[in-house]
Design an enzyme around this catalytic site. Structure first.
Site, PDB file in Angstrom:
ATOM      1  N   THR A 210      -0.028   5.757   6.655  1.00  0.00           N
ATOM      2  CA  THR A 210       0.264   7.034   5.973  1.00  0.00           C
ATOM      3  C   THR A 210       1.005   6.765   4.668  1.00  0.00           C
ATOM      4  OG1 THR A 210       1.153   9.261   6.301  1.00  0.00           O
ATOM      5  CG2 THR A 210       2.469   7.478   7.203  1.00  0.00           C
ATOM      6  N   ASN A 211       1.590   7.793   4.077  1.00  0.00           N
ATOM      7  CA  ASN A 211       2.390   7.615   2.861  1.00  0.00           C
ATOM      8  C   ASN A 211       3.578   8.560   2.906  1.00  0.00           C
ATOM      9  OD1 ASN A 211       1.665  10.234   1.579  1.00  0.00           O
ATOM     10  ND2 ASN A 211      -0.389   9.346   1.734  1.00  0.00           N
ATOM     11  N   ARG A 212       4.368   8.617   1.854  1.00  0.00           N
ATOM     12  CA  ARG A 212       5.634   9.343   1.913  1.00  0.00           C
ATOM     13  C   ARG A 212       5.550  10.801   1.443  1.00  0.00           C
ATOM     14  NH1 ARG A 212       9.040   6.540  -1.749  1.00  0.00           N
ATOM     15  NH2 ARG A 212      10.556   8.149  -1.239  1.00  0.00           N
ATOM     16  N   ALA A 213       4.355  11.316   1.193  1.00  0.00           N
ATOM     17  CA  ALA A 213       4.275  12.695   0.683  1.00  0.00           C
ATOM     18  C   ALA A 213       4.909  13.668   1.679  1.00  0.00           C
ATOM     19  CB  ALA A 213       2.824  13.064   0.426  1.00  0.00           C
ATOM     20  N   ALA A 277      -1.794  14.140  -0.468  1.00  0.00           N
ATOM     21  CA  ALA A 277      -1.919  12.697  -0.703  1.00  0.00           C
ATOM     22  C   ALA A 277      -2.751  12.142   0.449  1.00  0.00           C
ATOM     23  CB  ALA A 277      -0.551  12.051  -0.750  1.00  0.00           C
TER      24      ALA A 277
END
Ligand code: C5P
Length: 399
Positions: A210-213, A277
């Site tokens: 995943t990512n930090r959005a 994102a």
């Protein structure tokens, strides 16, 4: 972001008044000129001195009081205001406003003013549900008062426990004030689908890519679009944020689900804003059971996810807005993306600039338009970034 805006905060007698202190502080922090007026009952909860200290200006309580030299008289307050916000707005004051009474400084100022009025009601559930209150609010809505609906939650009286009637969170009230201070219902009737947050691509039941959005930018867009009268659908990946009022909300986990939902909720003749994102890759395989520790290496193969914007661009029937997060040569890459994904507008953010990008409440963006125009915005609160973007969208629709 409120620089040069004059906001008059009317305070009524309700326990939610403690949040109004925060509201006044936040308005000041956002560079508004703030004046507070209180009903006599409100002063029994919190002394005017508190609001005087928070707003940095004299507080109006008694309409018959002779003003001090540097005071604005209450009747002048009604002209001075760009926006009047009543928080908390009690059932009593709402009833008085609905019938046009002017028996204290708050009601008199509203009656004498042409400024837009934002009401943040707070009361117990029975008062909120009473037909009298419902009818009064309907009358006020017809007169274009902005109502920030109360929230469900713990009420002041222990006996009542949970219920409807808690005053809205300060951020929601601010969004509404911002909107009232700037634009009428410019997106009335426009269908807008917004995606927000991150996607999570699992390779076993507990592990994922995943990512930090945080979803804040997309949620701010959805909230502002709804405030501007649009018919909003919000599709978000996993997030802790509360979906805004009056918005159709769908939660998804991974990119393929998001694509499916975007296709289902495609805003024909409207606007698609892809603020999510989306993970570009996903693990090739999903293991039903948690992968055990074994050996000293775990190899996870990644395969590309579908590009949602590029997929829907093939049968494009709406205005498309995309986001780009670049760390180098951002404008060039973004312009390529704009072309490749057939976008009308791309919002470029660079996470290396302090205060921009993921998981912060501000953003610094550049807008690139399909016609070649570029517009750089200053560092702004994400709600104001949302407002700027949506105003450009409204302009494009009006063309
Ligand atoms: O190509 P890149 O991921 O940088 O493009 C960003 C824009 O494309 C964003 O608007 C994002 O929501 C969208 N996107 C998409 N599908 C993907 C990846 C990104 O629609 N798989």
């Amino acid at each position: 972001m409120f620089s040069d805006k004059n906001i008059v905060v009317g305070v009524c007698a309700g326990i939610a008044i403690y949040k109004t202190c925060e509201l006044v502080r936040e308005l000041k922090r956002l560079h508004a000129n703030v004046r507070v007026m209180m009903t006599p009952g409100a002063t029994r909860f919190i002394a005017p001195l508190t609001f005087q200290a928070l707003s940095g200006a004299a507080v109006s309580v008694d309409p018959f009081e002779i003003p001090q030299q540097d005071d604005i008289e209450h009747i002048e307050l009604s002209h001075w205001a760009d926006v009047i916000v009543i928080a908390p707005a009690t059932a009593n004051t709402i009833a008085k406003l609905a019938s046009g009474m002017a028996d204290n400084v708050v009601t008199a100022t509203v009656l004498a003013s042409h400024a837009p009025v934002v009401l943040a009601p707070a009361m117990n559930t029975h008062m909120w549900e009473n037909v009298a209150t419902v009818e009064n609010l309907q009358r006020l809505k017809k007169r274009f008062f902005y109502i920030v609906e109360p929230e469900y939650g713990e009420l002041a009286s222990k006996r009542e426990g949970q219920g409807m009637g808690r005053m809205a969170r300060v951020e929601r009230i601010i969004t509404q004030i911002l909107y009232a201070a700037t634009q009428p219902k410019r997106l009335a009737g426009v269908k807008i689908t917004v995606t927000a947050g991150r996607t999570e691509e699992y390779f076993d039941p507990v592990r994922m890519l995943t990512n930090r959005a945080s979803g804040r930018m997309g949620f701010a867009l959805a909230e502002m679009a709804a405030a501007m009268g649009a018919d909003v659908t919000l599709i978000s990946g996993p997030t802790d944020l509360t979906p805004p009022d009056g918005v159709q909300y769908f939660q998804v986990v991974h990119a393929r689900q998001m694509l499916e939902m975007v296709e289902k909720q495609y805003p024909e003749n409207g606007v698609l804003v892809m603020a999510a994102a989306v993970s570009d890759f996903r693990p090739e395989r999903f293991s039903q059971n948690k992968i055990k520790k074994s050996g000293n290496r775990l190899q996870v193969n990644l395969v590309p996810n579908p590009d949602i914007l590029a997929t829907v661009a093939k049968r494009k029937q709406a205005l498309h807005v995309g986001f780009a997060l670049e760390t180098d040569d951002e404008l060039k890459h973004a312009r390529d993306k704009l072309k490749r994904k057939k976008l009308d507008l791309i919002v470029v953010n660079n996470p290396n600039i302090p205060g921009a990008g993921f998981a912060v409440s501000t953003n610094k963006v550049t807008l690139l338009f399909a016609d070649g125009k570029t517009e750089e915005l200053p560092l702004l609160d994400k709600r104001l970034v949302a407002l700027e973007i949506l105003q450009r969208v409204a302009e494009m629709l009006e063309r």
